[in-house]
Design an enzyme around this catalytic site. Structure first.
Site, PDB file in Angstrom:
ATOM      1  N   ASP A  54     -11.552   2.629   4.468  1.00 34.21           N
ATOM      2  CA  ASP A  54     -11.964   1.231   4.297  1.00 34.21           C
ATOM      3  C   ASP A  54     -13.483   1.076   4.172  1.00 34.21           C
ATOM      4  O   ASP A  54     -13.959  -0.017   3.844  1.00 34.21           O
ATOM      5  CB  ASP A  54     -11.552   0.430   5.552  1.00 34.21           C
ATOM      6  CG  ASP A  54     -10.199  -0.247   5.429  1.00 34.21           C
ATOM      7  OD1 ASP A  54      -9.905  -0.784   4.359  1.00 34.21           O
ATOM      8  OD2 ASP A  54      -9.451  -0.254   6.429  1.00 34.21           O
ATOM      9  N   GLN A  73      -4.787  -1.490   9.849  1.00 33.53           N
ATOM     10  CA  GLN A  73      -4.619  -2.815   9.249  1.00 33.53           C
ATOM     11  C   GLN A  73      -5.171  -3.893  10.191  1.00 33.53           C
ATOM     12  O   GLN A  73      -4.846  -3.920  11.381  1.00 33.53           O
ATOM     13  CB  GLN A  73      -3.139  -3.058   8.938  1.00 33.53           C
ATOM     14  CG  GLN A  73      -2.853  -4.367   8.231  1.00 33.53           C
ATOM     15  CD  GLN A  73      -3.453  -4.450   6.818  1.00 33.53           C
ATOM     16  OE1 GLN A  73      -3.593  -3.438   6.126  1.00 33.53           O
ATOM     17  NE2 GLN A  73      -3.812  -5.639   6.398  1.00 33.53           N
ATOM     18  N   LYS A 130       0.846  -1.204   0.000  1.00 32.63           N
ATOM     19  CA  LYS A 130       0.000   0.000   0.000  1.00 32.63           C
ATOM     20  C   LYS A 130       0.878   1.250   0.000  1.00 32.63           C
ATOM     21  O   LYS A 130       0.631   2.214  -0.728  1.00 32.63           O
ATOM     22  CB  LYS A 130      -0.915   0.001   1.231  1.00 32.63           C
ATOM     23  CG  LYS A 130      -2.016  -1.047   1.158  1.00 32.63           C
ATOM     24  CD  LYS A 130      -2.693  -1.298   2.499  1.00 32.63           C
ATOM     25  CE  LYS A 130      -3.647  -2.498   2.376  1.00 32.63           C
ATOM     26  NZ  LYS A 130      -4.238  -2.923   3.644  1.00 32.63           N
TER      27      LYS A 130
HETATM   28  N1  GUN Z   1      -6.970  -6.854   6.334  1.00 32.54           N
HETATM   29  C1  GUN Z   1      -7.273  -7.593   5.235  1.00 32.54           C
HETATM   30  N2  GUN Z   1      -7.938  -6.849   4.324  1.00 32.54           N
HETATM   31  C2  GUN Z   1      -8.063  -5.611   4.862  1.00 32.54           C
HETATM   32  C3  GUN Z   1      -8.657  -4.405   4.397  1.00 32.54           C
HETATM   33  O1  GUN Z   1      -9.223  -4.303   3.300  1.00 32.54           O
HETATM   34  N3  GUN Z   1      -8.561  -3.333   5.256  1.00 32.54           N
HETATM   35  C4  GUN Z   1      -7.963  -3.417   6.471  1.00 32.54           C
HETATM   36  N4  GUN Z   1      -7.944  -2.331   7.230  1.00 32.54           N
HETATM   37  N5  GUN Z   1      -7.408  -4.522   6.929  1.00 32.54           N
HETATM   38  C5  GUN Z   1      -7.455  -5.617   6.124  1.00 32.54           C
END
Ligand code: GUN
Length: 301
Positions: free
Chosen positions: A119, A96, A52
């Site tokens: 998100d 995360q 990311k």
């Molecule tokens: N862990 C796995 N996929 C995601 C996601 O799309 N967002 C977040 N914040 N954590 C994750």
């Protein structure tokens, strides 16, 4: 058996985001800011977070990684989130997941400012999705819809099975496809006659995290398979059973392979499928960039 190429579709999205960020910079003198908060040292999460960060830098988004120790207190983590909420250079905040087990995930997520919820996990964002009033969507579900649209796959009236009921993928994608007039069934670990459901599906979206779970005799000919699983295999026998030639070569080089929730035998019966890697995972990070730009624009109107 045609590949839905996430790498290619994501590349187009990334190019568009890059151009838009440059235009916004020229117009406002500012660039969108994304902060990813990671707690602890889960190796898979570290890989996602670094991809990311790299992509944000590539498109011109100001990326900031907040790496906190597994031992950080709840109060300190909340303090950090509140500080980011106040920081006007930060437009999107992503915590995360999964957080280490000692944290109450929803207590932590509920501290996020709703306008920075990149998100789309908060109740207000989820409500807007269900009501078909959302402007942005959670990254993985949004990536799924965008890849299907890109290949002009008609969703209306299709029987869709969503395997998995998480708030990250299963529940939002079910709502989004229902809003696009699909007939959607969410299946999970307690579902009776799972095979019967899967056999009847025109589209299967697998998000359960069990490598190679869906095999050929569970699906009908011509099914469209969307594989959201990202599972790491490090046993050669499993890799030989479940992985493609390309992945087996990678295993020999790296000592592990990444595979999805759908077995290679099922892909053979499909009309379209998303590979792992190179499918939905690539779309997810591209959409995260788009969502960050959207939040920047909302906050700078
Ligand atoms: N862990 C796995 N996929 C995601 C996601 O799309 N967002 C977040 N914040 N954590 C994750």
């Amino acid at each position: 058996m045609e590949i839905l190429d996430g790498k290619l579709v994501a590349k187009n999205i990334i190019e568009e985001v890059k151009t838009e960020v440059a235009n916004l910079k020229e117009k406002t003198g500012k660039v969108p800011g994304l902060t990813v908060v990671i707690v602890g040292e889960d190796p898979a999460s570290q890989v996602y977070v670094s991809s990311k960060d790299k992509l944000a830098n590539k498109v011109g988004i100001k990326s900031n990684l907040e790496i906190l120790s597994e031992n950080v207190s709840e109060a300190k983590l909340i303090e950090k989130i509140e500080e980011l909420n106040r920081d006007t250079d930060v437009n999107g905040i992503l915590v995360q997941l999964p957080l280490p087990a000692k944290f109450d995930t929803w207590k932590i997520l509920s501290k996020l400012s709703p306008e920075k919820d990149v998100d789309c996990f908060l109740p207000e964002s989820v409500g807007n999705i269900i009501l078909n009033r959302a402007k942005i969507f959670p990254c993985t579900p949004s990536g799924i819809v965008k890849i299907l649209d890109n290949y002009k796959i008609d969703i209306q009236g299709k029987n869709v099975i969503v395997l998995g009921r998480s708030f990250i993928v299963g529940k939002p994608i079910a709502a989004m496809l229902t809003n696009r007039s699909a007939t959607v069934t969410i299946c999970h670990s307690k579902t009776k006659d799972l095979k019967g459901h899967l056999k009847n599906a025109d589209i299967i979206i697998a998000a359960i995290g069990i490598p190679g779970f869906i095999i050929d005799d569970m699906v009908k000919d011509g099914v469209i398979l969307v594989d959201v699983g990202i599972n790491r295999l490090d046993k050669k026998e499993e890799v030989l059973d479940m992985c493609s030639e390309k992945q087996i070569k990678l295993f020999d080089k790296k000592g592990y392979a990444i595979t999805g929730d759908i077995h290679k035998t099922a892909f053979k019966k499909s009309s379209f499928y998303t590979p792992v890697p190179g499918g939905i995972g690539k779309m997810t990070v591209a959409v995260l960039m788009e969502n960050t730009v959207h939040l920047f624009k909302e906050q700078n109107r």
